[in-house]
Write an enzyme that holds these catalytic residues in place. Structure first.
Site, PDB file in Angstrom:
ATOM      1  N   SER A  16       0.800  -1.232   0.000  1.00 27.74           N
ATOM      2  CA  SER A  16       0.000   0.000   0.000  1.00 27.74           C
ATOM      3  C   SER A  16       0.833   1.281   0.000  1.00 27.74           C
ATOM      4  O   SER A  16       0.477   2.229  -0.719  1.00 27.74           O
ATOM      5  CB  SER A  16      -0.973   0.000   1.197  1.00 27.74           C
ATOM      6  OG  SER A  16      -1.919  -1.028   1.023  1.00 27.74           O
ATOM      7  N   THR A  61      -5.654  -3.463   7.638  1.00 26.68           N
ATOM      8  CA  THR A  61      -5.633  -4.801   7.062  1.00 26.68           C
ATOM      9  C   THR A  61      -5.649  -5.834   8.169  1.00 26.68           C
ATOM     10  O   THR A  61      -5.851  -5.518   9.344  1.00 26.68           O
ATOM     11  CB  THR A  61      -4.435  -4.920   6.078  1.00 26.68           C
ATOM     12  OG1 THR A  61      -4.491  -6.175   5.437  1.00 26.68           O
ATOM     13  CG2 THR A  61      -3.095  -4.758   6.764  1.00 26.68           C
ATOM     14  N   LYS A  65      -9.660  -5.421  10.816  1.00 24.72           N
ATOM     15  CA  LYS A  65     -10.784  -4.775  10.129  1.00 24.72           C
ATOM     16  C   LYS A  65     -12.058  -4.722  10.981  1.00 24.72           C
ATOM     17  O   LYS A  65     -12.814  -3.755  10.906  1.00 24.72           O
ATOM     18  CB  LYS A  65     -11.078  -5.483   8.807  1.00 24.72           C
ATOM     19  CG  LYS A  65     -10.000  -5.235   7.777  1.00 24.72           C
ATOM     20  CD  LYS A  65     -10.310  -5.911   6.471  1.00 24.72           C
ATOM     21  CE  LYS A  65      -9.137  -5.701   5.520  1.00 24.72           C
ATOM     22  NZ  LYS A  65      -9.310  -6.393   4.256  1.00 24.72           N
ATOM     23  N   ASN A  86     -11.943  -1.177   6.114  1.00 22.38           N
ATOM     24  CA  ASN A  86     -10.548  -1.212   5.637  1.00 22.38           C
ATOM     25  C   ASN A  86     -10.006   0.188   5.365  1.00 22.38           C
ATOM     26  O   ASN A  86      -8.843   0.340   5.025  1.00 22.38           O
ATOM     27  CB  ASN A  86     -10.413  -2.094   4.384  1.00 22.38           C
ATOM     28  CG  ASN A  86     -10.844  -1.383   3.119  1.00 22.38           C
ATOM     29  OD1 ASN A  86     -11.701  -0.502   3.158  1.00 22.38           O
ATOM     30  ND2 ASN A  86     -10.251  -1.755   2.005  1.00 22.38           N
ATOM     31  N   ASP A 101     -13.050  -2.907  -0.114  1.00 20.19           N
ATOM     32  CA  ASP A 101     -12.602  -4.214  -0.643  1.00 20.19           C
ATOM     33  C   ASP A 101     -13.542  -4.747  -1.719  1.00 20.19           C
ATOM     34  O   ASP A 101     -13.092  -5.228  -2.768  1.00 20.19           O
ATOM     35  CB  ASP A 101     -12.511  -5.249   0.487  1.00 20.19           C
ATOM     36  CG  ASP A 101     -11.239  -5.118   1.303  1.00 20.19           C
ATOM     37  OD1 ASP A 101     -10.269  -4.517   0.809  1.00 20.19           O
ATOM     38  OD2 ASP A 101     -11.224  -5.627   2.442  1.00 20.19           O
ATOM     39  N   GLY A 126     -14.063 -18.915   3.129  1.00 20.74           N
ATOM     40  CA  GLY A 126     -13.553 -17.976   4.129  1.00 20.74           C
ATOM     41  C   GLY A 126     -14.668 -17.072   4.614  1.00 20.74           C
ATOM     42  O   GLY A 126     -15.633 -16.807   3.873  1.00 20.74           O
ATOM     43  N   GLY A 128     -13.705 -14.336   7.009  1.00 20.04           N
ATOM     44  CA  GLY A 128     -13.009 -13.314   7.779  1.00 20.04           C
ATOM     45  C   GLY A 128     -13.346 -11.918   7.250  1.00 20.04           C
ATOM     46  O   GLY A 128     -14.324 -11.731   6.518  1.00 20.04           O
ATOM     47  N   GLY A 129     -12.521 -10.956   7.604  1.00 22.66           N
ATOM     48  CA  GLY A 129     -12.779  -9.567   7.232  1.00 22.66           C
ATOM     49  C   GLY A 129     -12.893  -9.357   5.728  1.00 22.66           C
ATOM     50  O   GLY A 129     -13.771  -8.623   5.261  1.00 22.66           O
ATOM     51  N   ALA A 130     -12.037 -10.013   4.958  1.00 24.67           N
ATOM     52  CA  ALA A 130     -12.063  -9.819   3.501  1.00 24.67           C
ATOM     53  C   ALA A 130     -13.337 -10.402   2.909  1.00 24.67           C
ATOM     54  O   ALA A 130     -13.996  -9.777   2.071  1.00 24.67           O
ATOM     55  CB  ALA A 130     -10.830 -10.455   2.865  1.00 24.67           C
ATOM     56  N   GLY A 239      -5.159 -11.656  -6.306  1.00 17.69           N
ATOM     57  CA  GLY A 239      -5.746 -10.485  -5.656  1.00 17.69           C
ATOM     58  C   GLY A 239      -5.008  -9.177  -5.880  1.00 17.69           C
ATOM     59  O   GLY A 239      -5.343  -8.157  -5.254  1.00 17.69           O
TER      60      GLY A 239
HETATM   61  P1  NDP Z   1      -8.989 -12.687   8.555  1.00 24.05           P
HETATM   62  O1  NDP Z   1      -7.902 -12.973   9.541  1.00 24.05           O
HETATM   63  O2  NDP Z   1     -10.060 -11.731   8.893  1.00 24.05           O
HETATM   64  O3  NDP Z   1      -9.728 -14.086   8.180  1.00 24.05           O
HETATM   65  C1  NDP Z   1      -8.959 -15.217   7.861  1.00 24.05           C
HETATM   66  C2  NDP Z   1      -9.851 -16.259   7.182  1.00 24.05           C
HETATM   67  O4  NDP Z   1      -9.014 -17.343   6.766  1.00 24.05           O
HETATM   68  C3  NDP Z   1     -10.901 -16.875   8.106  1.00 24.05           C
HETATM   69  O5  NDP Z   1     -12.008 -17.260   7.329  1.00 24.05           O
HETATM   70  C4  NDP Z   1     -10.148 -18.106   8.652  1.00 24.05           C
HETATM   71  O6  NDP Z   1     -11.008 -19.125   9.102  1.00 24.05           O
HETATM   72  C5  NDP Z   1      -9.436 -18.550   7.401  1.00 24.05           C
HETATM   73  N1  NDP Z   1      -8.252 -19.363   7.654  1.00 24.05           N
HETATM   74  C6  NDP Z   1      -7.077 -18.970   8.205  1.00 24.05           C
HETATM   75  N2  NDP Z   1      -6.191 -19.985   8.218  1.00 24.05           N
HETATM   76  C7  NDP Z   1      -6.822 -21.045   7.649  1.00 24.05           C
HETATM   77  C8  NDP Z   1      -6.439 -22.390   7.382  1.00 24.05           C
HETATM   78  N3  NDP Z   1      -5.213 -22.827   7.690  1.00 24.05           N
HETATM   79  N4  NDP Z   1      -7.324 -23.219   6.791  1.00 24.05           N
HETATM   80  C9  NDP Z   1      -8.567 -22.770   6.469  1.00 24.05           C
HETATM   81  N5  NDP Z   1      -9.003 -21.503   6.704  1.00 24.05           N
HETATM   82  C10 NDP Z   1      -8.138 -20.657   7.290  1.00 24.05           C
HETATM   83  O7  NDP Z   1      -8.239 -12.286   7.199  1.00 24.05           O
HETATM   84  P2  NDP Z   1      -8.850 -11.446   5.981  1.00 24.05           P
HETATM   85  O8  NDP Z   1     -10.207 -11.958   5.717  1.00 24.05           O
HETATM   86  O9  NDP Z   1      -8.667 -10.000   6.207  1.00 24.05           O
HETATM   87  O10 NDP Z   1      -7.862 -11.843   4.781  1.00 24.05           O
HETATM   88  C11 NDP Z   1      -7.974 -13.083   4.088  1.00 24.05           C
HETATM   89  C12 NDP Z   1      -7.009 -13.093   2.903  1.00 24.05           C
HETATM   90  O11 NDP Z   1      -7.430 -12.144   1.921  1.00 24.05           O
HETATM   91  C13 NDP Z   1      -5.568 -12.716   3.274  1.00 24.05           C
HETATM   92  O12 NDP Z   1      -4.681 -13.592   2.611  1.00 24.05           O
HETATM   93  C14 NDP Z   1      -5.412 -11.312   2.749  1.00 24.05           C
HETATM   94  O13 NDP Z   1      -4.085 -11.015   2.367  1.00 24.05           O
HETATM   95  C15 NDP Z   1      -6.342 -11.314   1.545  1.00 24.05           C
HETATM   96  N6  NDP Z   1      -6.853  -9.964   1.234  1.00 24.05           N
HETATM   97  C16 NDP Z   1      -6.548  -9.398   0.030  1.00 24.05           C
HETATM   98  C17 NDP Z   1      -7.015  -8.132  -0.282  1.00 24.05           C
HETATM   99  C18 NDP Z   1      -6.688  -7.536  -1.604  1.00 24.05           C
HETATM  100  O14 NDP Z   1      -6.907  -6.321  -1.776  1.00 24.05           O
HETATM  101  N7  NDP Z   1      -6.219  -8.296  -2.556  1.00 24.05           N
HETATM  102  C19 NDP Z   1      -7.822  -7.356   0.662  1.00 24.05           C
HETATM  103  C20 NDP Z   1      -8.115  -8.058   1.861  1.00 24.05           C
HETATM  104  C21 NDP Z   1      -7.615  -9.308   2.148  1.00 24.05           C
HETATM  105  P3  NDP Z   1     -11.518 -19.146  10.643  1.00 24.05           P
HETATM  106  O15 NDP Z   1     -12.708 -18.242  10.703  1.00 24.05           O
HETATM  107  O16 NDP Z   1     -11.839 -20.576  10.869  1.00 24.05           O
HETATM  108  O17 NDP Z   1     -10.371 -18.657  11.498  1.00 24.05           O
END
Ligand code: NDP
Length: 279
Positions: A16, A61, A65, A86, A101, A126, A128-130, A239
Site C-alpha cells: 500500500s 488490514t 478490520k 478497511n 474491498d 472464508g 473473515g474480514g475480507a 488479488g
Molecule cells: P482474517 O484474519 O479476517 O480471516 C482469515 C480467514 O481465513 C478466516 O475465514 C479463517 O477461518 C481462514 N483461515 C485462516 N487460516 C486457515 C487455514 N489454515 N485453513 C482454512 N481456513 C483458514 O483475514 P482477511 O479476511 O482480512 O484476509 C484473508 C485473505 O485475503 C488474506 O490472505 C489477505 O491477504 C487477503 N486480502 C486481500 C485483499 C486484496 O486487496 N487483494 C484485501 C483483503 C484481504 P476461521 O474463521 O476458521 O479462522
C-alpha cells in the site's frame, strides 16, 4: 503534507505505501504514507497516536478490520453491510469507517478481467474480514447464488445471516462441498496461503467454465491457484488487481479524485503476481 498509513499485523510486506505514493505522484498530490504494525490489543492506542500526529486517513488490514469497524464513530453503508472497515478518514476529530474491498474486487473482475458476474453460481471460501467485505458487492453485481464455507462454520453461518438474502445465500460445511457440484466462480478468501496451505477442496467444484479467484497475491496465492489450474479452472486470477482497485477507492475517499490504476498494476504484476496467474 497530509499523513496516511496502513495498520496491520504483520504489515511490513504491505504494498500500500508504494501504491499510494504512485497515485500521489500521478495526480501531483503531496502525501506521506507509512506502514504501522499494530496488534489487536495495541491498535486503538496506535491509531490515536497517529491521529494526534496529524494522521488524516488510514487503511486497515488483517487482523484489524473488525476492530476498525468497532472504533469508527460513523460508517458508510457498505462498511455496515460488511461489518468490517478497511479505510478510515479523519473527519472533525473522529473516524469515518468505509470498506472499499468489495468495490475493488468487482472493479478488478469486471473491468480489468472483463468478467460478467451476472448469473454466476458462486462459492466463497472464508468468512473473515475480507470475505465480509466482498460478499455484499458480489451480490450487488448480480451473481445467481453465493455458497459460503469456512473452517469455523459458525462464522459462515453468521455471515449468511448478516447478508439477509436467504434466496441466494447458503452457508455450508467444508466437508459437504462434494455434494454441491460445479461453480462458475470460486473465490478463495482465507489467509491459509500465507502459511503455504489451503483448505482441502474437492476437484468437483471446478469445471471448464469455472473462474478461480484468490484474494491473496504473490506466494500466498500459489497453493489455491495452482490447485485450481491443475483441476481444470478456465481462468485463475490473483488479488493484486483488487489490491490496487481498493487502494484507488480509498484514495478517492481521502482526496476526492480517483487515480488511474493500470500503470501501477502493471508494475506490481511484473514483480508480485502469483507464478501461476494467467488470463
Ligand atoms: P482474517 O484474519 O479476517 O480471516 C482469515 C480467514 O481465513 C478466516 O475465514 C479463517 O477461518 C481462514 N483461515 C485462516 N487460516 C486457515 C487455514 N489454515 N485453513 C482454512 N481456513 C483458514 O483475514 P482477511 O479476511 O482480512 O484476509 C484473508 C485473505 O485475503 C488474506 O490472505 C489477505 O491477504 C487477503 N486480502 C486481500 C485483499 C486484496 O486487496 N487483494 C484485501 C483483503 C484481504 P476461521 O474463521 O476458521 O479462522
Amino acid at each position: 503534507m497530509s499523513k496516511f498509513a496502513v495498520f496491520g499485523h504483520p504489515v511490513s510486506h504491505s504494498l500500500s505505501p508504494r501504491i499510494h505514493a504512485a497515485f500521489g505522484r500521478q495526480l501531483g498530490i503531496a502525501l506521506q504514507y507509512e506502514a504501522i504494525d499494530a496488534t489487536p490489543e495495541g491498535f486503538f492506542e496506535a491509531l490515536e497516536a497517529f491521529a494526534a500526529s496529524g494522521g488524516a486517513g488510514a487503511n486497515v488490514t488483517l487482523p484489524l478490520k473488525e476492530s476498525a469497524f468497532a472504533l469508527s464513530a460513523t460508517t458508510t453503508q457498505r462498511a455496515r453491510r460488511a461489518g468490517a472497515v478497511n479505510t478510515l478518514a479523519r473527519l472533525e476529530g473522529q473516524w469515518l469507517g468505509d470498506n472499499t474491498d468489495g468495490a475493488g474486487l468487482v472493479r478488478d473482475l469486471t473491468g480489468r478481467h472483463q468478467l460478467d458476474l451476472r448469473g454466476r453460481r458462486t462459492l466463497l471460501i472464508g468468512a473473515g474480514g475480507a470475505a465480509r467485505g466482498i460478499a455484499p458487492s458480489l451480490l450487488d453485481a448480480g451473481i445467481a447464488s453465493l455458497f459460503l464455507v469456512n473452517r469455523t462454520p459458525q462464522r459462515a453461518d453468521a455471515l449468511a445471516d448478516a447478508l439477509a438474502d436467504p434466496q441466494r445465500v447458503h452457508a455450508r460445511h467444508l466437508g459437504d462441498l462434494r455434494e454441491l457440484g460445479e461453480f462458475d466462480l470460486v473465490v478463495h478468501a482465507t489467509s491459509a496461503g500465507r502459511g503455504g496451505g489451503m483448505p482441502q477442496l474437492p476437484r468437483s467444484l471446478l469445471g471448464m467454465r469455472s473462474v478461480a479467484v484468490d484474494l491473496s497475491y504473490g506466494e500466498a496465492a500459489i497453493p489455491f491457484l495452482a490447485w485450481a489450474r491443475a483441476h481444470g479452472a478456465h481462468r485463475v486470477i490473483d488479488g493484486l488487481g483488487m489490491l490496487v482497485e481498493q487502494a484507488a477507492e480509498s484514495f478517492a475517499l481521502w482526496h476526492g479524485v480517483r487515480p488511474h490504476t493500470d500503470e501501477i498494476y502493471a508494475e506490481l504484476h511484473a514483480r508480485h503476481a502469483a507464478l501461476v496467474t494467467a488470463d
